[in-house]
Design a protein around this motif. Structure first.
Motif, PDB file in Angstrom:
ATOM      1  N   UNK A 252       3.797 -58.438  -8.189  1.00 46.04           N
ATOM      2  CA  UNK A 252       3.418 -57.630  -6.650  1.00 46.04           C
ATOM      3  C   UNK A 252       2.675 -56.240  -6.881  1.00 46.04           C
ATOM      4  N   UNK A 253       2.000 -55.963  -5.963  1.00 46.24           N
ATOM      5  CA  UNK A 253       1.529 -54.636  -5.745  1.00 46.24           C
ATOM      6  C   UNK A 253       1.765 -54.112  -4.473  1.00 46.24           C
ATOM      7  N   UNK A 254       1.747 -52.783  -4.243  1.00 48.19           N
ATOM      8  CA  UNK A 254       2.127 -52.187  -2.904  1.00 48.19           C
ATOM      9  C   UNK A 254       0.831 -52.371  -1.875  1.00 48.19           C
ATOM     10  N   UNK A 255      -0.539 -51.567  -2.370  1.00 45.89           N
ATOM     11  CA  UNK A 255      -1.555 -51.794  -1.431  1.00 45.89           C
ATOM     12  C   UNK A 255      -1.605 -50.693  -0.672  1.00 45.89           C
ATOM     13  N   UNK A 256      -0.717 -49.677  -0.266  1.00 42.65           N
ATOM     14  CA  UNK A 256      -0.840 -48.710   0.377  1.00 42.65           C
ATOM     15  C   UNK A 256       0.047 -47.576   0.173  1.00 42.65           C
ATOM     16  N   UNK A 257       0.102 -47.188  -1.037  1.00 44.83           N
ATOM     17  CA  UNK A 257       0.646 -45.934  -1.618  1.00 44.83           C
ATOM     18  C   UNK A 257       0.018 -44.631  -1.009  1.00 44.83           C
ATOM     19  N   UNK A 258       1.047 -44.099  -0.150  1.00 49.95           N
ATOM     20  CA  UNK A 258       0.595 -42.653   0.518  1.00 49.95           C
ATOM     21  C   UNK A 258       1.826 -42.063   1.040  1.00 49.95           C
ATOM     22  N   UNK A 259       1.759 -40.844   1.050  1.00 48.25           N
ATOM     23  CA  UNK A 259       2.932 -39.901   1.443  1.00 48.25           C
ATOM     24  C   UNK A 259       3.629 -40.463   2.740  1.00 48.25           C
ATOM     25  N   UNK A 260       2.936 -41.066   3.648  1.00 46.57           N
ATOM     26  CA  UNK A 260       3.320 -41.747   4.981  1.00 46.57           C
ATOM     27  C   UNK A 260       4.398 -42.630   4.773  1.00 46.57           C
ATOM     28  N   UNK A 261       4.049 -43.442   3.646  1.00 54.67           N
ATOM     29  CA  UNK A 261       4.780 -44.452   3.136  1.00 54.67           C
ATOM     30  C   UNK A 261       5.807 -44.200   2.152  1.00 54.67           C
ATOM     31  N   UNK A 262       6.331 -43.178   1.859  1.00 51.86           N
ATOM     32  CA  UNK A 262       7.352 -42.780   0.935  1.00 51.86           C
ATOM     33  C   UNK A 262       8.475 -41.981   1.847  1.00 51.86           C
ATOM     34  N   UNK A 263       9.673 -42.493   1.801  1.00 43.04           N
ATOM     35  CA  UNK A 263      10.920 -41.833   2.403  1.00 43.04           C
ATOM     36  C   UNK A 263      11.620 -40.964   1.330  1.00 43.04           C
ATOM     37  N   UNK A 264      11.974 -39.816   1.835  1.00 42.98           N
ATOM     38  CA  UNK A 264      12.610 -38.718   1.171  1.00 42.98           C
ATOM     39  C   UNK A 264      14.058 -38.132   1.498  1.00 42.98           C
ATOM     40  N   UNK A 265      14.594 -38.102   0.634  1.00 41.46           N
ATOM     41  CA  UNK A 265      16.007 -37.786   0.787  1.00 41.46           C
ATOM     42  C   UNK A 265      16.334 -36.108   0.444  1.00 41.46           C
ATOM     43  N   UNK A 266      17.563 -35.631   0.915  1.00 44.67           N
ATOM     44  CA  UNK A 266      17.761 -34.300   0.785  1.00 44.67           C
ATOM     45  C   UNK A 266      17.835 -33.813  -0.660  1.00 44.67           C
ATOM     46  N   UNK A 267      18.061 -34.795  -1.658  1.00 40.83           N
ATOM     47  CA  UNK A 267      17.956 -34.192  -2.972  1.00 40.83           C
ATOM     48  C   UNK A 267      16.468 -34.798  -3.692  1.00 40.83           C
ATOM     49  N   UNK A 268      15.804 -34.861  -2.898  1.00 35.57           N
ATOM     50  CA  UNK A 268      14.297 -35.403  -3.106  1.00 35.57           C
ATOM     51  C   UNK A 268      14.187 -36.594  -3.926  1.00 35.57           C
ATOM     52  N   UNK A 269      15.040 -37.404  -3.868  1.00 30.00           N
ATOM     53  CA  UNK A 269      14.960 -38.983  -4.148  1.00 30.00           C
ATOM     54  C   UNK A 269      14.058 -39.523  -3.211  1.00 30.00           C
ATOM     55  N   UNK A 270      13.107 -40.323  -3.858  1.00 27.81           N
ATOM     56  CA  UNK A 270      11.946 -40.713  -3.223  1.00 27.81           C
ATOM     57  C   UNK A 270      12.053 -42.443  -2.832  1.00 27.81           C
ATOM     58  N   UNK A 271      11.726 -42.930  -1.896  1.00 24.92           N
ATOM     59  CA  UNK A 271      11.875 -44.404  -1.674  1.00 24.92           C
ATOM     60  C   UNK A 271      10.500 -44.754  -1.122  1.00 24.92           C
ATOM     61  N   UNK A 272       9.934 -45.701  -1.976  1.00 24.88           N
ATOM     62  CA  UNK A 272       8.690 -46.397  -1.146  1.00 24.88           C
ATOM     63  C   UNK A 272       9.066 -47.397  -0.409  1.00 24.88           C
ATOM     64  N   UNK A 273       8.299 -47.323   0.770  1.00 22.08           N
ATOM     65  CA  UNK A 273       8.433 -48.404   1.825  1.00 22.08           C
ATOM     66  C   UNK A 273       7.415 -48.889   2.372  1.00 22.08           C
ATOM     67  N   UNK A 295      -8.975 -46.039   5.042  1.00 22.65           N
ATOM     68  CA  UNK A 295     -10.130 -46.078   3.952  1.00 22.65           C
ATOM     69  C   UNK A 295      -9.908 -44.975   2.865  1.00 22.65           C
ATOM     70  N   UNK A 296      -9.506 -43.661   3.142  1.00 26.07           N
ATOM     71  CA  UNK A 296      -9.489 -42.731   2.329  1.00 26.07           C
ATOM     72  C   UNK A 296      -8.638 -42.762   0.948  1.00 26.07           C
ATOM     73  N   UNK A 297      -7.512 -43.728   1.155  1.00 26.02           N
ATOM     74  CA  UNK A 297      -6.722 -44.177   0.301  1.00 26.02           C
ATOM     75  C   UNK A 297      -6.956 -45.339  -0.699  1.00 26.02           C
ATOM     76  N   UNK A 298      -8.013 -46.135  -0.447  1.00 26.18           N
ATOM     77  CA  UNK A 298      -8.503 -47.186  -0.926  1.00 26.18           C
ATOM     78  C   UNK A 298      -8.947 -47.226  -2.127  1.00 26.18           C
ATOM     79  N   UNK A 299      -8.653 -47.866  -3.277  1.00 23.53           N
ATOM     80  CA  UNK A 299      -9.719 -47.721  -4.291  1.00 23.53           C
ATOM     81  C   UNK A 299     -11.423 -48.416  -4.094  1.00 23.53           C
TER      82      UNK A 299
END
Length: 427
Positions: A252-273, A295-299
Motif C-alpha cells: 500500500x501507499x498513503x498518498x497524502x502524507x502531511x502534518x494535518x494527517x498525523x496525530x500526536x500524543x503528549x509523549x510525541x508519539x506520532x500516528x499516521x491517519x 497540490x503542494x504536497x504532491x510529487x
C-alpha cells in the motif's frame, strides 16, 4: 467512337506541338499529390494536439478548491474491501441495505461492540460530508473501565453504496491490523443502522495544530510539552517512516502524507491517519474521481496524473520535514498553488529555511528528486534519519515569532479552511 478519335487527336497534337506537355503533367502529379497528403497529415496532427491541450486545460481548470488536484477516476474495477488476511469481495449483488448488512456483519463479528457500551457522547468534533464525528466514551472490561474513543457515524438516510463504502473501510482497517504509528480501529456497530466506526482517540490532536501551538512564547509555557527541537523533529519523522514501511509491506501507499494527517500524543508519539486514499487504491485499483489532494504536497508524477506509489510518499515526507522545522509554515509560500507543477518542471525546490540545518536540508533534497527511482525508500530514509538524530541538537528550541492566521494559511497552502477545523475530519 468519335470521342476516342477526338482524344487521340488532342494527344497527337500535344505530342507534335509540345513534346514537354505530358512530362509536365506527370511532374505536376508527382508534386501535388504528396503535397496534399502532407497538408492533410499536418491538419490532422494540429487537430489532435488541439484536442489534447484542451483536455489538459479543462482538467486543471475543473471547478473546485483552489490548489487542490482532482485525481484520476477509477477504471471500473469491482469494488472490494479488505477482510482479515487479504481481499474479500464485497457482496455487491445484495439489493438492499438490510440484506447487505446481514451478509457482511458476520465477517466483522470480532469487531462488533454492543451499542449499550457506548455510554456517552461527549462532543461533536466534526461535521463531515459522510457523517458526523464525535468523541464518545466506551465502557468495556470487568470491572468496567471507561475509555475515550472517536466515533464516526454514517449519515442517515444512507443508500446501499454509502453503506458498502463505510463497511469496506472497516474491513480495510481490520486487514491493516494494528501498528504503533497508525491510528487503529477500536470496533464497530454494523448489525443495523445507524452504522458506527470506533477509532482510537489521540488527545493532543493533529501535528499541524501542535506545530502552530509551538509558535507561542515558549518562555511562558510550563515544561517542554509545547517546545520542539531538531532532535524531536527527527523522532517524529522516524515514526512516520515506520508507518510508511508497514504500509509498503502491505503493498500500500498513503498518498497524502502531511502534518494535518498525523496525530500526536503528549509523549510525541506520532500516528499516521487519513487512510481513505490507501483504501480506495487497495479496494478499487484506482483513486476515486471525487478524491482531491492539495497540490503542494504532491510529487511531480502525481501532478502529471501518472501512477502513484510509495516513493511519492517519500516526496511528501520531505514536505512534512519542512512543515515541522518551520513550525507549520505552508510549503512553497511564494508559489501560487496552481503554478506548482510549472515551478517543479523547472527543477526548482524550496530553499533551506533559516531554522533548518544543512544535514536536514540534504535529507529533504533527497526526497525531492524528480525521478522516483532516485528517491530513497522508507527503510533507507529511516536509517539516514536515525544517523542524523544521533548528532542533532536537543537543546535549542525551534522558534517562529509569527502566529498563524488559518485563513491566510489556507490560501497560501491551497487547501480549504474547513479542512483545518479539526484533525479527525480526515479519518
Amino acid at each position: 467512337m468519335g470521342e476516342k478519335r477526338g482524344t487521340a487527336r488532342v494527344l497527337l497534337e500535344c505530342n507534335l506541338n509540345d513534346k514537354m506537355c505530358l512530362v509536365q503533367g506527370e511532374a505536376y502529379a508527382v508534386i501535388i499529390v504528396p503535397t496534399l497528403l502532407v497538408g492533410a497529415f499536418l491538419i490532422l496532427l494540429a487537430v489532435i494536439l488541439w484536442l489534447f491541450i484542451r483536455g489538459q486545460r479543462s482538467q486543471w481548470q475543473r471547478p473546485g478548491l483552489r490548489g487542490i488536484a482532482p485525481m484520476p477516476a477509477s477504471r471500473g474495477r469491482p469494488r472490494e474491501a479488505a477482510g482479515h488476511g487479504g481481499k474479500v469481495a464485497m457482496p455487491l449483488t445484495e439489493t438492499s441495505v438490510e440484506s447487505f448488512l446481514r451478509a457482511a456483519t458476520p465477517s466483522l463479528a470480532k469487531l462488533q461492540v454492543p451499542r449499550d457500551q457506548l455510554s456517552e457522547i461527549l462532543e461533536q468534533i466534526h461535521k463531515g460530508s459522510c457523517g458526523n464525528i464525535y468523541r464518545a466514551t466506551l465502557v468495556t472490561g470487568d470491572p468496567p473501565k471507561p475509555k475515550s474513543v472517536v466515533l464516526k457515524a454514517l449519515k442517515e438516510p444512507a443508500g446501499l453504496q454509502e453503506v458498502q463504502y463505510f463497511v469496506g473501510r472497516i474491513q480495510f482497517y481490520e486487514y491493516l491490523g494494528k501498528h504503533h504509528n497508525l491510528v487503529h480501529l477500536e470496533g464497530c456497530c454494523t448489525e443495523r443502522l445507524p452504522l458506527y466506526m470506533l477509532l482510537e482517540d489521540v488527545a493532543q490532536g493533529n501535528l499541524l495544530s501542535f506545530l502552530w501551538t509551538c509558535r507561542r512564547d515558549v518562555m511562558t509555557m510550563d515544561g517542554l510539552l509545547y517546545d520542539l527541537t531538531e532532535k524531536q523533529v527527527y523522532y517524529i519523522g522516524k515514526q512516520v517512516l515506520l508507518a510508511l514501511e508497514y504500509l509498503q509491506d502491505k503493498r500500500l501507499f498513503h498518498g497524502d502524507v502531511a502534518a494535518r494527517n498525523i496525530l500526536i500524543q503528549n509523549d510525541l508519539t506520532a500516528k499516521l491517519c487519513g487512510l481513505g486514499l490507501a483504501y480506495e487504491v487497495h479496494a478499487q485499483g484506482a483513486i476515486s474521481a471525487t478524491r482531491t489532494i492539495p497540490l503542494k504536497w504532491l510529487p511531480p508524477e502525481r501532478l502529471l496524473l501518472r501512477t502513484a506509489g510509495i516513493r511519492g510518499d517519500i516526496w511528501s515526507f520531505g514536505i512534512l520535514l519542512y512543515e515541522m522545522v518551520t513550525l507549520g509554515a505552508p510549503p512553497y509560500p511564494e508559489v501560487p498553488p496552481t503554478s506548482i507543477l510549472q515551478y517543479l518542471q523547472r527543477r526548482k525546490i524550496m530553499q533551506r529555511p533559516s531554522s533548518c540545518t544543512h544535514t536536514m536540508y540534504n535529507i529533504m533534497k533527497s526526497c525531492w528528486r524528480w525521478s522516483e527511482d532516485s528517491r530513497p525508500l522508507p527503510k533507507e530514509l529511516r536509517s539516514r534519519i536515525e544517523a542524523a538524530a544521533r548528532t542533532a541538537d536537543d537543546k535549542a528550541v525551534l522558534q517562529v515569532p509569527e502566529l498563524v492566521v488559518p485563513e491566510l494559511y489556507a490560501d497560501v497552502a491551497g487547501i480549504s479552511v474547513e479542512s483545518l477545523s479539526y484533525c479527525y475530519s480526515i479519518l
